[in-house]
Design a protein around this motif. Structure first.
Motif, PDB file in Angstrom:
ATOM      1  N   LEU A 109       0.824  -1.213   0.000  1.00  0.00           N
ATOM      2  CA  LEU A 109       0.000   0.000   0.000  1.00  0.00           C
ATOM      3  C   LEU A 109       0.861   1.268   0.000  1.00  0.00           C
ATOM      4  N   GLY A 110       2.182   1.074   0.022  1.00  0.00           N
ATOM      5  CA  GLY A 110       3.082   2.219   0.063  1.00  0.00           C
ATOM      6  C   GLY A 110       3.275   2.757   1.472  1.00  0.00           C
ATOM      7  N   ILE A 111       3.015   1.917   2.459  1.00  0.00           N
ATOM      8  CA  ILE A 111       3.100   2.335   3.864  1.00  0.00           C
ATOM      9  C   ILE A 111       4.351   1.729   4.494  1.00  0.00           C
ATOM     10  N   ASP A 112       5.230   2.580   4.964  1.00  0.00           N
ATOM     11  CA  ASP A 112       6.449   2.107   5.638  1.00  0.00           C
ATOM     12  C   ASP A 112       6.114   1.600   7.035  1.00  0.00           C
ATOM     13  N   THR A 113       6.864   0.605   7.484  1.00  0.00           N
ATOM     14  CA  THR A 113       6.529  -0.043   8.755  1.00  0.00           C
ATOM     15  C   THR A 113       7.644   0.064   9.794  1.00  0.00           C
ATOM     16  N   LYS A 114       8.596   0.956   9.553  1.00  0.00           N
ATOM     17  CA  LYS A 114       9.654   1.194  10.542  1.00  0.00           C
ATOM     18  C   LYS A 114       9.679   2.682  10.893  1.00  0.00           C
ATOM     19  N   LEU A 115       9.827   2.954  12.165  1.00  0.00           N
ATOM     20  CA  LEU A 115       9.818   4.346  12.625  1.00  0.00           C
ATOM     21  C   LEU A 115      10.917   5.169  11.958  1.00  0.00           C
ATOM     22  N   SER A 116      12.065   4.518  11.746  1.00  0.00           N
ATOM     23  CA  SER A 116      13.207   5.241  11.162  1.00  0.00           C
ATOM     24  C   SER A 116      12.931   5.684   9.724  1.00  0.00           C
ATOM     25  N   GLN A 117      11.878   5.162   9.105  1.00  0.00           N
ATOM     26  CA  GLN A 117      11.513   5.601   7.757  1.00  0.00           C
ATOM     27  C   GLN A 117      10.679   6.883   7.786  1.00  0.00           C
ATOM     28  N   TYR A 118      10.244   7.265   8.992  1.00  0.00           N
ATOM     29  CA  TYR A 118       9.424   8.478   9.136  1.00  0.00           C
ATOM     30  C   TYR A 118      10.185   9.643   9.763  1.00  0.00           C
ATOM     31  N   THR A 119      11.224   9.304  10.542  1.00  0.00           N
ATOM     32  CA  THR A 119      11.983  10.356  11.232  1.00  0.00           C
ATOM     33  C   THR A 119      13.420   9.899  11.448  1.00  0.00           C
ATOM     34  N   ASP A 120      14.349  10.832  11.362  1.00  0.00           N
ATOM     35  CA  ASP A 120      15.733  10.508  11.692  1.00  0.00           C
ATOM     36  C   ASP A 120      15.979  10.611  13.194  1.00  0.00           C
ATOM     37  N   ASP A 121      15.015  11.201  13.851  1.00  0.00           N
ATOM     38  CA  ASP A 121      15.157  11.564  15.254  1.00  0.00           C
ATOM     39  C   ASP A 121      14.512  10.531  16.172  1.00  0.00           C
ATOM     40  N   TYR A 122      14.620   9.242  15.793  1.00  0.00           N
ATOM     41  CA  TYR A 122      13.850   8.218  16.510  1.00  0.00           C
ATOM     42  C   TYR A 122      14.510   7.719  17.783  1.00  0.00           C
ATOM     43  N   GLU A 123      15.822   7.956  17.943  1.00  0.00           N
ATOM     44  CA  GLU A 123      16.497   7.471  19.157  1.00  0.00           C
ATOM     45  C   GLU A 123      15.805   8.047  20.392  1.00  0.00           C
ATOM     46  N   GLY A 124      15.553   7.201  21.354  1.00  0.00           N
ATOM     47  CA  GLY A 124      14.924   7.674  22.589  1.00  0.00           C
ATOM     48  C   GLY A 124      13.399   7.622  22.564  1.00  0.00           C
ATOM     49  N   THR A 125      12.827   7.310  21.390  1.00  0.00           N
ATOM     50  CA  THR A 125      11.363   7.256  21.306  1.00  0.00           C
ATOM     51  C   THR A 125      10.793   6.181  22.228  1.00  0.00           C
ATOM     52  N   ALA A 126      11.441   5.023  22.249  1.00  0.00           N
ATOM     53  CA  ALA A 126      10.934   3.909  23.064  1.00  0.00           C
ATOM     54  C   ALA A 126      10.886   4.316  24.535  1.00  0.00           C
ATOM     55  N   GLU A 127      11.953   4.978  24.986  1.00  0.00           N
ATOM     56  CA  GLU A 127      11.984   5.420  26.389  1.00  0.00           C
ATOM     57  C   GLU A 127      10.895   6.468  26.635  1.00  0.00           C
ATOM     58  N   GLU A 128      10.685   7.343  25.658  1.00  0.00           N
ATOM     59  CA  GLU A 128       9.688   8.393  25.814  1.00  0.00           C
ATOM     60  C   GLU A 128       8.281   7.781  25.895  1.00  0.00           C
ATOM     61  N   VAL A 129       7.981   6.790  25.047  1.00  0.00           N
ATOM     62  CA  VAL A 129       6.658   6.141  25.090  1.00  0.00           C
ATOM     63  C   VAL A 129       6.471   5.444  26.442  1.00  0.00           C
ATOM     64  N   ALA A 130       7.533   4.789  26.913  1.00  0.00           N
ATOM     65  CA  ALA A 130       7.448   4.112  28.217  1.00  0.00           C
ATOM     66  C   ALA A 130       7.177   5.119  29.333  1.00  0.00           C
ATOM     67  N   LYS A 131       7.824   6.287  29.237  1.00  0.00           N
ATOM     68  CA  LYS A 131       7.631   7.332  30.237  1.00  0.00           C
ATOM     69  C   LYS A 131       6.175   7.838  30.211  1.00  0.00           C
ATOM     70  N   ARG A 132       5.686   8.061  29.004  1.00  0.00           N
ATOM     71  CA  ARG A 132       4.306   8.542  28.885  1.00  0.00           C
ATOM     72  C   ARG A 132       3.291   7.506  29.377  1.00  0.00           C
ATOM     73  N   PHE A 133       3.605   6.244  29.145  1.00  0.00           N
ATOM     74  CA  PHE A 133       2.767   5.131  29.636  1.00  0.00           C
ATOM     75  C   PHE A 133       2.482   5.352  31.122  1.00  0.00           C
ATOM     76  N   THR A 134       3.546   5.623  31.875  1.00  0.00           N
ATOM     77  CA  THR A 134       3.409   5.833  33.319  1.00  0.00           C
ATOM     78  C   THR A 134       2.680   7.145  33.601  1.00  0.00           C
ATOM     79  N   GLU A 135       3.088   8.208  32.886  1.00  0.00           N
ATOM     80  CA  GLU A 135       2.475   9.525  33.116  1.00  0.00           C
ATOM     81  C   GLU A 135       0.967   9.508  32.871  1.00  0.00           C
ATOM     82  N   ARG A 136       0.553   8.751  31.865  1.00  0.00           N
ATOM     83  CA  ARG A 136      -0.870   8.727  31.521  1.00  0.00           C
ATOM     84  C   ARG A 136      -1.674   7.813  32.439  1.00  0.00           C
TER      85      ARG A 136
END
Lengths: 386, 386
Positions: free
Chosen positions: B335-362
């Motif tokens: 469908l032309g849809i990329d399935t890796k985060l790095s294909q959408y942003t070069d700034d992906y390092e630390g995203t996993a930690e940020e999502v985990a942090k928000r998990f707790t915050e929310r």
């Protein structure tokens, strides 16, 4: 895909122990008519569950609704509704009791003199007295649709009625009610629901890919659970899938956007009228002949059904289609359902001619998805079913 | 099968030329707020069809509802509703406009001071201002359900609301609206609907045979029509099956009686919040990693899906399950849809930690069908998706 409109406001309350939820679902100030059939609900414990859930609401009982809900009997119930200021009808039973409740819902608010006119004049009911159901016999789907079939012995008529005001407010589907259903009625219920799907599916390709697959899903599920339900009606997984499949088979969803047939039902009804054969069994008698007689018109869908539902992958379209008809007949046999008229009556000679004659008398314009079948076609189909 | 309740009163009006039926479906005396998005409806002719059908009814227009419907903007619309005695909301758009209409429907009759409380206090709306929809972008299913997601930029919140009073009175689904949808949004719509089904299906076997097959039917249909819709949006058969599949994917039916997951959406939402990635694309990023990470818990359903939906018949349960994940990812790629985060942003390092942090915050208690996934699980899943 054809254009369509779809709306189904009925609330479904599904699962073990849910009859008790009547307590919360029914208005506290309702004056209730409790409508039921031959009294099996008093033997299997469902009546006690219902009465317990109704609490201190004012309840009038009206039992004895017969298998093909009869106008004269329903008029007695209507008199009770009027005399006792009933405001809410609760149908506890199978399709016949629920169909009866729909008639009463319409008749209670009908302003004409003769409620039978609702049927003869095809009056669509936009607002009826509120009613709800506790389903005791999965089969007809009446618990989640707005249609009803009423019989009048006096004039030998069996007519349909309905309208957007005749959806149940809610229906309680507790699969545990299946425990006490006789084998014969379980087999009938499976056959009835299965044929409901076929009537809405076995026509010609219409590009309604999703609807086709939804129909096939119901057929596959019925095939998967049928032997389990017959073997052990306390198998909850089988019972719950059976029950939900019967409801989904005729709640309006799978017919949207596609042509429908219903010729099997039209001819089958006449066999019930003539010989008193169970409704579902008449469908099993007519369906194989109907599909064989209309083979050319239906072979693409028959082959698709054979492939997807019965896993018939070998052969040409025609070969798959023929095999699908055979496999369907075999499925009915496995349920203990005979598929030839001569297995139900010795007096079958002349039935085909009689059905053809009634076809004309009833003013049918033409049966089937093309409304192209005439009395002579019906005669041949019924004769093939001897 | 789990116990369930199901009710969906929305009237669907489906097919070519059906926008004109607004004329008959809307109350003649309604004071209408016509709600829409960025104005594409003025370029593709839908606006003209709507205005023509509205006739001489009193209509106020409010455009500019953004892709993630924003509280501040909706509050402006609410002021118009109050100032102009609006009695009926007509949403013409995709899921965001419809979700916005649901918020307005609830807020218009809300008696508190601050409508945002409806979201923060989880207030279920039992009665809202009547509203209807003309769907211009098949994807979210909002046209036939009672849920809504509202964003508040000021506080960086994205919250859900709903209730039995928030079903559209009716929704018009004309598959011809697909003609003018950009490829990117068509691919997003297919992916969104496909993932909606997966969230309600890809858990563990629950003996809900019918629901499983209904879900598989929608997945199979989306797979069948996806390349046709992308190749030629004027292919009416493909467009109509695509549109009806999107609606059926999230109208409540397939989730009844089964566990649901929704972890892919929860994590995906954070990727949209962090990087502005299209909602559907975040689902395609998270889903393969989520299913791989939770392989043991989901392998039976993954294998069933592989067999029935992708025709993967060779190998063990594990092998079929692995192949099913790969095939799903390949479908998104087609469908032309990329399935890796790095294909959408070069700034992906630390995203996993940020999502985990928000998990707790929310204050999420735990994600997935067992509510057992913790912040560390989410971190690993997102990291796998880099």
């Amino acid at each position: 895909m054809n254009n369509f409109k779809f709306q189904n406001p009925t609330k479904i309350i599904f699962g073990k122990g849910q009859i008790a939820s009547l307590k919360d679902e029914l208005p506290q100030d309702a004056n209730i008519l409790l409508l039921y059939g031959g009294g099996s609900i008093k033997r299997n414990g469902i009546y006690d569950q219902v009465i317990s859930a109704l609490g201190d609401r004012r309840v009038e009982e009206f039992g004895g609704i017969p298998a093909n809900p009869e106008y004269a009997k329903l008029m007695e119930a209507l008199a009770v509704i009027k005399a006792r200021d009933i405001t809410y009808i609760l149908a506890v039973g199978g399709g016949s009791v629920i169909d009866g409740a729909k008639f009463l819902s319409a008749a209670a608010l009908y302003e004409g003199d003769e409620p039978w006119d609702i049927l003869t004049n095809n009056i669509s009911t936009t607002k009826g007295m509120p009613f709800a159901t506790v389903l005791t016999l999965p089969a007809t789907g009446s618990e989640m649709n707005s249609g009803s079939v009423i019989t009048r012995a006096e004039t030998k008529e069996k007519l349909v009625m309905g309208g957007p005001g005749l959806f149940p407010a809610f229906s309680i589907l507790d699969p545990e009610v299946i425990h006490s259903i006789p084998q014969r009625q379980l087999a009938n219920g499976i056959t009835d629901a299965f044929t409901h799907v076929l009537e809405q599916y076995m026509t010609y390709p219409m590009g309604a890919y999703l609807q086709d697959r939804l129909s096939e899903s119901i057929l596959q599920t019925l095939i998967e659970v049928a032997p389990k339900v017959m073997e052990d009606p306390t198998d909850y997984t089988a019972a719950s899938n059976f029950m939900w499949s019967c409801t989904m088979a005729l709640n309006g969803l799978i017919s949207k956007g596609v042509p429908t047939d219903w010729a099997v039902h039209m001819m089958g009804h006449e066999l019930t009228a003539l010989y008193g054969i169970d409704h579902a069994r008449t469908l099993a008698v007519i369906a194989p002949s109907h599909y064989t007689y209309n083979f050319e018109a239906k072979k693409e869908k028959l082959a698709q059904y054979g492939e997807r539902v019965w896993n018939i992958t070998e052969g040409s379209t025609e070969e798959k289609a023929r095999a699908a008809i055979q496999r369907t007949e075999q499925f009915f046999h496995e349920l203990g359902i005979d598929t030839k008229l001569s297995q139900y009556t010795d007096d079958y000679e002349g039935t085909a001619e009689e059905v053809a004659k009634r076809f004309t008398e009833r003013g049918w314009k033409g049966l089937g998805e093309h409304q192209s079948l005439n009395p002579e076609d019906a005669r041949k189909i019924v004769e093939m079913a001897y």
